[in-house]
Every structure is written in C-alpha cells, then in structure tokens.
Motif scaffolding. Structure first.
Motif, PDB file in Angstrom:
ATOM      1  N   GLN A 192      11.170  57.917  18.911  1.00  0.00           N
ATOM      2  CA  GLN A 192       9.841  58.708  19.248  1.00  0.00           C
ATOM      3  C   GLN A 192      10.218  60.242  19.455  1.00  0.00           C
ATOM      4  OE1 GLN A 192       7.103  57.181  19.329  1.00  0.00           O
ATOM      5  NE2 GLN A 192       7.884  55.387  18.684  1.00  0.00           N
TER       6      GLN A 192
ATOM      7  N   LYS B  38       8.770  62.319  21.379  1.00  0.00           N
ATOM      8  CA  LYS B  38       8.583  62.615  22.736  1.00  0.00           C
ATOM      9  C   LYS B  38       9.932  62.524  23.555  1.00  0.00           C
ATOM     10  CE  LYS B  38       6.784  58.178  24.137  1.00  0.00           C
ATOM     11  NZ  LYS B  38       7.878  57.911  24.987  1.00  0.00           N
TER      12      LYS B  38
ATOM     13  N   GLU C 178       9.026  66.257  29.541  1.00  0.00           N
ATOM     14  CA  GLU C 178       8.234  65.004  30.000  1.00  0.00           C
ATOM     15  C   GLU C 178       7.111  65.545  30.764  1.00  0.00           C
ATOM     16  OE1 GLU C 178      10.489  62.914  32.775  1.00  0.00           O
ATOM     17  OE2 GLU C 178      12.030  62.376  31.206  1.00  0.00           O
TER      18      GLU C 178
ATOM     19  N   GLN D 254       4.550  66.343  27.509  1.00  0.00           N
ATOM     20  CA  GLN D 254       3.936  65.150  26.845  1.00  0.00           C
ATOM     21  C   GLN D 254       3.023  64.436  27.620  1.00  0.00           C
ATOM     22  OE1 GLN D 254       4.930  64.233  24.042  1.00  0.00           O
ATOM     23  NE2 GLN D 254       6.600  65.862  23.619  1.00  0.00           N
ATOM     24  N   GLU D 255       3.164  64.262  28.810  1.00  0.00           N
ATOM     25  CA  GLU D 255       2.109  63.666  29.689  1.00  0.00           C
ATOM     26  C   GLU D 255       0.720  64.588  29.624  1.00  0.00           C
ATOM     27  OE1 GLU D 255       3.481  63.529  33.660  1.00  0.00           O
ATOM     28  OE2 GLU D 255       5.107  61.898  33.239  1.00  0.00           O
TER      29      GLU D 255
ATOM     30  N   LEU E 162      -0.645  63.822  26.620  1.00  0.00           N
ATOM     31  CA  LEU E 162      -1.279  62.336  26.225  1.00  0.00           C
ATOM     32  C   LEU E 162      -2.776  62.443  27.036  1.00  0.00           C
ATOM     33  CD1 LEU E 162      -0.983  59.255  25.626  1.00  0.00           C
ATOM     34  CD2 LEU E 162       0.171  59.080  27.837  1.00  0.00           C
ATOM     35  N   ASP E 163      -2.647  63.185  28.186  1.00  0.00           N
ATOM     36  CA  ASP E 163      -3.947  63.142  29.042  1.00  0.00           C
ATOM     37  C   ASP E 163      -5.196  63.883  28.162  1.00  0.00           C
ATOM     38  OD1 ASP E 163      -2.733  61.850  31.131  1.00  0.00           O
ATOM     39  OD2 ASP E 163      -2.298  64.021  32.234  1.00  0.00           O
TER      40      ASP E 163
ATOM     41  N   SER F 110      -5.200  64.015  24.975  1.00  0.00           N
ATOM     42  CA  SER F 110      -5.594  63.247  23.857  1.00  0.00           C
ATOM     43  C   SER F 110      -6.628  61.943  24.239  1.00  0.00           C
ATOM     44  CB  SER F 110      -4.259  62.546  23.146  1.00  0.00           C
ATOM     45  OG  SER F 110      -4.667  61.513  22.094  1.00  0.00           O
ATOM     46  N   THR F 111      -6.381  61.643  25.366  1.00  0.00           N
ATOM     47  CA  THR F 111      -7.286  60.549  26.015  1.00  0.00           C
ATOM     48  C   THR F 111      -8.502  61.115  26.325  1.00  0.00           C
ATOM     49  OG1 THR F 111      -5.280  59.575  27.151  1.00  0.00           O
ATOM     50  CG2 THR F 111      -7.439  58.916  27.832  1.00  0.00           C
TER      51      THR F 111
END
Length: 425
Positions: free
Chosen positions: A288, A290, A410, A413-414, A417-418, A420-421
C-alpha cells in the motif's frame, strides 16, 4: 517465476518510448560504473592520500549539488529529450579527456573533468526521471521504476565487477574510451525515442524567464506542499551516513581484505544486486502506497544495522551478504520515494522537484564522505570503528524519521481518507 517478471517484459516489449529511454539508462550506467574504478585507480596511482580519494567523491557530489537548482529550471522550461541528448554527447567528450591525466601534476584535471561530468549529470538525471511518467501509464509507473532500479543494480554489478577487472588488466585508458562510447550510444537511443512533455503556459514562461525566479518558485512550491516535501527528503536522509559507508567499502577492500580493485568490485557488486532486489521485496512487503513513507524510516534502521555487522567482521563472505541486505533496504527506499514524487508532482514542476531532491541527496552524501575521510585521515577511528559508528548513526536517523516525518504522513493520509468519505456522502 515467469509470471512475476511478465509485467516488466510486457512493459519493455510494448512501450517503445519507455524501452528506448530505459536502454539509454542501461548503456550509460554501465559506462559510469565501468569507468568509476578507473578514476579511483588514477588517484591511488599518483597519490597515496585517503583524503584525496574521498575528495573525488565529494567533488562529484558537490558538482551535482551546486548545479541542481539551475538544472531543474532547465528541465522544466526546455525540451527534456534534447537536453538529455546534449548532456550525453558532452559527457562523452569529458570522459575521453581523462586520458590526459598522466601524472601527479595533471591529477587536478581528473577533479575538474569529474566536476563538469557531474554538472551535466545534474541536468540529465532529473530530465530522465521526470520523463518516465510521461512515457508510461499510471499502471505502468511502478513497474517502470522497479525495472529502472533493477536494471541499475544489474548494470552496477556488471559494470563494477568488469570495471575492477578491466582497470587491473586493460588499464585506465581503454576503460575511459569505452565509457565515452556508452554515452554516445545512450544519446542515440534517446534521439530515437518520443518523449511527451507538458510545456509551461505562456504566462509561466514569461514569469520564469529569469532563472532565479523559476528556481525560487520551485522551492516555494515544494515548501508549500509537504506531501511532496516528505518523499523528497528520503534519499538525503538515507545517504547522510550511507554515503560514508559506501566510500569506506573502498578502504575496507584495501586495508582489511587486502584485495584492491577486485575486492572493491565484489563489494560494490553485492551493493548493486541488493539495490535491484530491494524494490521488488519492498513492493511485496509494503503493497500500500500509504505505508511507504513509514517504510522509508524502517529501511534506514535496518540498513544501518546491517552495515554495523560489516564493520565488525573481517570475512569477505559475511561482508558480501550484509552489504547485499543493507542495499536491498536502500533500493526499496529509493523506488518508493521516486514513485511518490512522480505521482504527486505536476509535470511543469517535476524537474525542479527532482533537482531539489538531487541537491539534498548530493549535499548529504558530500558531507558524509568528507567527514568520514577526515576522521580516517587524522586517525581518530580505525576504518572498522568508523563504519560501525556511521552505521549506527544511520539507524538513529531512521528512528527519528519514524517518529516525526512518518507521523506527519499518517495524518495526511487520514485527512485524505476523511475527504474521500465526505465526497462519497
């Protein structure tokens, strides 16, 4: 086994532009590594100074570093294909000029010509690396970089192995002639390649017509985009101590193994094989993207520990095994950071970003080698003691990376992700 290498075979078979760019890398890299031991042989032939031997490495790195900012500006503003052809042809002439070094009084010429050769390499390398995403698809990009790294290692191994033997048996003059010919062949492959490039807009061209403006703009872009800055620091962080360690392999062969050019060729061959295998192993362990920034710190820790073993043994076999493992970690670090930069950087800034990476890398390596050579010249540590100290220092850098830069990644990346959600909702 065939299924594992099939993607690389398909890439070279089906992608003509990448194939020619890759072939240019193969032949010019072979000449580089085939010829480098001949330069070391010239210095040891006409002087008996560990400092002068280390100084040629520093000259190479500082020449790359000093010209890198301007090189990045050139590779973003002008046609990269034409730039690479010109660099190869000029490097062929410069390498042939090493034939004029025939005594201690002319030894200075080796440093001047090496500096000029590296200044051209400072232009060629970011132009080549920036071009890879332009001749590959998104799906091919990782395979292309793994293949480039594996090819580098194979050619490094063959070049250093044959170069050590050729320097001892054929003499330095013939080695330099072969090296010059490889640059000409590299230029021919690039001449036959089609390499697309996104050009700057008219407004950008006008705004950056002053090189200083273009260079400063590149630094500002990198500073303002920390997700690009992090992988830019990876190679410099690694070579801050690895540069000295690879330099000390030369002295280990001379003073501990008592094997001269043959020993150097073997140790550097183990380094080359490890560098090629490492990205393949690293890709399987860290599948991955990430996780790649965190993996870079782990590679530093692991590589340092492996080199500490090299410094504590007098066995050639043990040295070869642990040099191989250490540089497997180094090779994984190299490819992961390169791919992240290629993916995250727009084409019109890519040359300046990669040239900045080279700047940091070469400065770190220069300081590393210069420090090690000065320590050894003054007898403050034995060669084996120095290797252990620098190796453990590399592991410390890896721990610091893991606890700082990896944590910033990290968080990034978080955040991705937030976002994208949120978009999916």
């Amino acid at each position: 086994m065939f299924d594992r290498i099939r993607p690389y075979i398909n890439l070279v078979s089906n992608n003509q532009a990448y194939r020619r760019l890759w072939l240019s890398q193969v032949v010019s890299n072979f000449g580089d590594w085939f010829g480098i031991l001949a330069v070391y042989a010239l210095i040891t032939r006409y002087s008996d100074s560990e400092f002068l031997l280390g100084l040629i490495i520093v000259v190479k790195m500082m020449s790359l570093a000093s010209f890198s900012p301007f090189a990045g500006y050139l590779t973003d503003r002008f046609n990269r294909r034409r730039i690479m052809i010109m660099c190869d042809m000029l490097r062929a002439v410069i390498v042939a000029g090493l034939l004029l070094v025939v005594s201690y009084d002319t030894l200075w010429l080796a440093y001047v010509l090496t500096a000029l050769q590296m200044m051209l390499s400072a232009v060629f390398e970011p132009a080549k690396t920036s071009s890879i995403p332009n001749v590959t698809t998104e799906e091919e990009l990782v395979d292309a970089n793994v293949l480039s790294a594996a090819s580098w290692s194979i050619i490094f191994t063959l070049g250093m192995g044959f170069g050590g033997l050729a320097t001892a048996w054929l003499g330095t003059d013939l080695v330099f002639i072969i090296d010059a010919c490889t640059y000409l062949l590299s230029a021919w492959f690039i001449y036959r390649a089609t390499i697309p490039q996104e050009r700057m807009s008219e407004a950008e061209l006008k705004r950056t017509r002053n090189p200083i403006t273009g260079i400063v703009e590149g630094f500002q872009y990198l500073w303002n985009n920390k997700q690009i800055m992090r992988p830019t620091l990876a190679k410099a962080g690694y070579t801050m101590f690895l540069g000295a360690l690879t330099y000390m392999l030369i002295l280990i062969s001379e003073d501990v193994l008592l094997m001269g050019s043959v020993g150097i060729g073997l140790l550097y061959s183990a380094r080359g094989v490890g560098t090629g295998v490492g990205p393949i192993i690293g890709r399987r362990i860290f599948s991955q993207e990430k996780d790649w920034v965190r993996a870079m710190g782990l590679c530093m820790i692991f590589g340092g520990l492996m080199y500490a073993v090299v410094g504590m043994t007098t066995s050639l076999v043990v040295m070869l095994v642990f040099v191989f493992i250490a540089h497997a970690a180094s090779g994984a670090n190299w490819v992961m950071s390169t791919v992240l930069l290629q993916r995250r950087t727009p084409d019109t800034f890519r040359g300046r970003v990669f040239s900045t990476e080279w700047l940091l890398f070469t400065l770190a390596q220069s300081i590393s080698v210069l420090t090690a050579s000065w320590v050894l010249e003054n007898g403050w540590l034995t060669i084996q003691q120095a290797m252990v100290v620098f190796a453990l220092s590399l592991s410390v850098i890896g721990i610091l990376w893991h606890n700082t830069i990896a944590k910033d990644e990290e968080a990034y990346q978080e955040n991705l992700l937030d976002l994208s959600t949120a978009e999916k909702r």
